[in-house]
Design a protein around this motif. Structure first.
Motif, PDB file in Angstrom:
ATOM      1  N   ASN A 144       0.820  -1.213   0.000  1.00 28.78           N
ATOM      2  CA  ASN A 144       0.000   0.000   0.000  1.00 28.78           C
ATOM      3  C   ASN A 144       0.855   1.265   0.000  1.00 28.78           C
ATOM      4  O   ASN A 144       0.396   2.323   0.397  1.00 28.78           O
ATOM      5  N   ASP A 145       2.090   1.137  -0.440  1.00 22.67           N
ATOM      6  CA  ASP A 145       3.014   2.266  -0.539  1.00 22.67           C
ATOM      7  C   ASP A 145       2.622   3.124  -1.743  1.00 22.67           C
ATOM      8  O   ASP A 145       2.240   2.606  -2.789  1.00 22.67           O
ATOM      9  N   GLU A 146       2.718   4.434  -1.584  1.00 26.24           N
ATOM     10  CA  GLU A 146       2.299   5.373  -2.630  1.00 26.24           C
ATOM     11  C   GLU A 146       2.973   5.109  -3.979  1.00 26.24           C
ATOM     12  O   GLU A 146       2.325   5.157  -5.018  1.00 26.24           O
ATOM     13  N   ARG A 147       4.263   4.796  -3.965  1.00 23.31           N
ATOM     14  CA  ARG A 147       4.963   4.564  -5.237  1.00 23.31           C
ATOM     15  C   ARG A 147       4.459   3.316  -5.938  1.00 23.31           C
ATOM     16  O   ARG A 147       4.372   3.272  -7.162  1.00 23.31           O
ATOM     17  N   HIS A 148       4.106   2.286  -5.168  1.00 24.43           N
ATOM     18  CA  HIS A 148       3.586   1.063  -5.775  1.00 24.43           C
ATOM     19  C   HIS A 148       2.171   1.275  -6.305  1.00 24.43           C
ATOM     20  O   HIS A 148       1.815   0.754  -7.363  1.00 24.43           O
ATOM     21  N   ILE A 149       1.368   2.039  -5.587  1.00 20.03           N
ATOM     22  CA  ILE A 149       0.022   2.373  -6.065  1.00 20.03           C
ATOM     23  C   ILE A 149       0.115   3.138  -7.378  1.00 20.03           C
ATOM     24  O   ILE A 149      -0.601   2.846  -8.338  1.00 20.03           O
ATOM     25  N   ARG A 150       1.022   4.101  -7.441  1.00 14.55           N
ATOM     26  CA  ARG A 150       1.219   4.893  -8.662  1.00 14.55           C
ATOM     27  C   ARG A 150       1.623   3.993  -9.836  1.00 14.55           C
ATOM     28  O   ARG A 150       1.103   4.122 -10.940  1.00 14.55           O
ATOM     29  N   ARG A 151       2.511   3.074  -9.598  1.00 16.22           N
ATOM     30  CA  ARG A 151       2.991   2.186 -10.658  1.00 16.22           C
ATOM     31  C   ARG A 151       1.901   1.232 -11.133  1.00 16.22           C
ATOM     32  O   ARG A 151       1.800   0.950 -12.326  1.00 16.22           O
ATOM     33  N   ILE A 152       1.081   0.747 -10.220  1.00 14.94           N
ATOM     34  CA  ILE A 152      -0.029  -0.126 -10.625  1.00 14.94           C
ATOM     35  C   ILE A 152      -1.005   0.646 -11.505  1.00 14.94           C
ATOM     36  O   ILE A 152      -1.491   0.122 -12.517  1.00 14.94           O
ATOM     37  N   LYS A 153      -1.272   1.905 -11.149  1.00 12.80           N
ATOM     38  CA  LYS A 153      -2.152   2.728 -11.993  1.00 12.80           C
ATOM     39  C   LYS A 153      -1.561   2.895 -13.387  1.00 12.80           C
ATOM     40  O   LYS A 153      -2.290   2.858 -14.381  1.00 12.80           O
ATOM     41  N   LEU A 154      -0.265   3.071 -13.468  1.00 10.34           N
ATOM     42  CA  LEU A 154       0.397   3.185 -14.774  1.00 10.34           C
ATOM     43  C   LEU A 154       0.292   1.885 -15.572  1.00 10.34           C
ATOM     44  O   LEU A 154       0.098   1.909 -16.788  1.00 10.34           O
ATOM     45  N   ILE A 155       0.419   0.759 -14.895  1.00  8.83           N
ATOM     46  CA  ILE A 155       0.273  -0.546 -15.561  1.00  8.83           C
ATOM     47  C   ILE A 155      -1.124  -0.683 -16.152  1.00  8.83           C
ATOM     48  O   ILE A 155      -1.295  -1.182 -17.268  1.00  8.83           O
ATOM     49  N   GLU A 156      -2.116  -0.239 -15.421  1.00  8.97           N
ATOM     50  CA  GLU A 156      -3.504  -0.429 -15.836  1.00  8.97           C
ATOM     51  C   GLU A 156      -3.962   0.557 -16.895  1.00  8.97           C
ATOM     52  O   GLU A 156      -5.008   0.355 -17.496  1.00  8.97           O
ATOM     53  N   GLU A 157      -3.204   1.634 -17.127  1.00  8.87           N
ATOM     54  CA  GLU A 157      -3.563   2.575 -18.183  1.00  8.87           C
ATOM     55  C   GLU A 157      -3.330   1.933 -19.543  1.00  8.87           C
ATOM     56  O   GLU A 157      -2.394   1.153 -19.713  1.00  8.87           O
ATOM     57  N   PRO A 158      -4.166   2.301 -20.526  1.00 14.20           N
ATOM     58  CA  PRO A 158      -3.904   1.803 -21.885  1.00 14.20           C
ATOM     59  C   PRO A 158      -2.543   2.319 -22.365  1.00 14.20           C
ATOM     60  O   PRO A 158      -2.135   3.428 -22.017  1.00 14.20           O
ATOM     61  N   ALA A 159      -1.859   1.515 -23.142  1.00 15.80           N
ATOM     62  CA  ALA A 159      -0.568   1.925 -23.704  1.00 15.80           C
ATOM     63  C   ALA A 159      -0.795   3.064 -24.697  1.00 15.80           C
ATOM     64  O   ALA A 159      -1.881   3.221 -25.252  1.00 15.80           O
ATOM     65  N   ASP A 160       0.232   3.870 -24.900  1.00 20.70           N
ATOM     66  CA  ASP A 160       0.130   4.979 -25.875  1.00 20.70           C
ATOM     67  C   ASP A 160      -0.348   4.449 -27.211  1.00 20.70           C
ATOM     68  O   ASP A 160       0.074   3.409 -27.673  1.00 20.70           O
ATOM     69  N   GLY A 161      -1.239   5.211 -27.827  1.00 21.69           N
ATOM     70  CA  GLY A 161      -1.740   4.837 -29.145  1.00 21.69           C
ATOM     71  C   GLY A 161      -2.930   3.898 -29.114  1.00 21.69           C
ATOM     72  O   GLY A 161      -3.438   3.506 -30.157  1.00 21.69           O
ATOM     73  N   GLU A 162      -3.376   3.511 -27.936  1.00 21.64           N
ATOM     74  CA  GLU A 162      -4.531   2.588 -27.871  1.00 21.64           C
ATOM     75  C   GLU A 162      -5.811   3.371 -27.723  1.00 21.64           C
ATOM     76  O   GLU A 162      -5.887   4.413 -27.187  1.00 21.64           O
TER      77      GLU A 162
END
Length: 147
Positions: free
Chosen positions: A129-147
């Motif tokens: 539940n660390d802020e940096r890990h939460i941020r990274r999970i959100k980035l993983i779940e975002e659609p990749a550029d161009g999608e």
């Protein structure tokens, strides 16, 4: 509730893991397969993945011969973070850092003794539940550029 599934290459290890889950009194739902007869792993990966995203189960365990194909297939389902683990350190780190909700194992790669320790570590390790890990999970779940 834990969702568990496999293809023919993971069937024997799935039975070992189910016996372990039974010994701990942990509830699980078996999504197949039911023998060593050849089957297509994406079918079982999707069943387990959908059980999690639909809220029927909290975590999942998937097993094929190497763990690679079944983890790739599971990760195609939005909301799934499947991690192939071959040791306890990876199982702990993927729970703490990635909040992985599916553990993938290779039935032809990891023996039952080690597999049980990996499963135990995966199931017993909380997300940091660390802020940096939460941020990274959100980035993983975002659609990749161009999608």
């Amino acid at each position: 509730m834990i969702a568990i599934g496999c293809d023919h290459g993971g069937y024997e290890l799935k039975k070992e893991i189910e016996a372990y889950l039974d010994s701990r009194g942990l509830e699980y739902r078996d999504y197949g397969c039911d023998s060593t007869d050849s089957v297509d792993y994406p079918i079982y990966a999707r069943k387990v993945a959908h059980a999690i995203v639909d809220g029927e189960c909290e975590k999942g365990i998937l097993i094929c011969g190497t763990g690679i194909g079944i983890s790739i297939a599971a990760n195609k389902v939005p909301g799934i973070r499947a991690a192939l683990c071959t040791d306890c350190f990876c199982a702990q780190a993927t729970r703490e850092h990635n909040d992985a909700n599916v553990l993938a194992l290779g039935g032809r790669v990891v023996g039952p003794g080690l597999a049980i320790k990996i499963v135990e570590t995966f199931l017993d390790t909380p997300f940091s539940n660390d802020e940096r890990h939460i941020r990274r999970i959100k980035l993983i779940e975002e659609p990749a550029d161009g999608e």
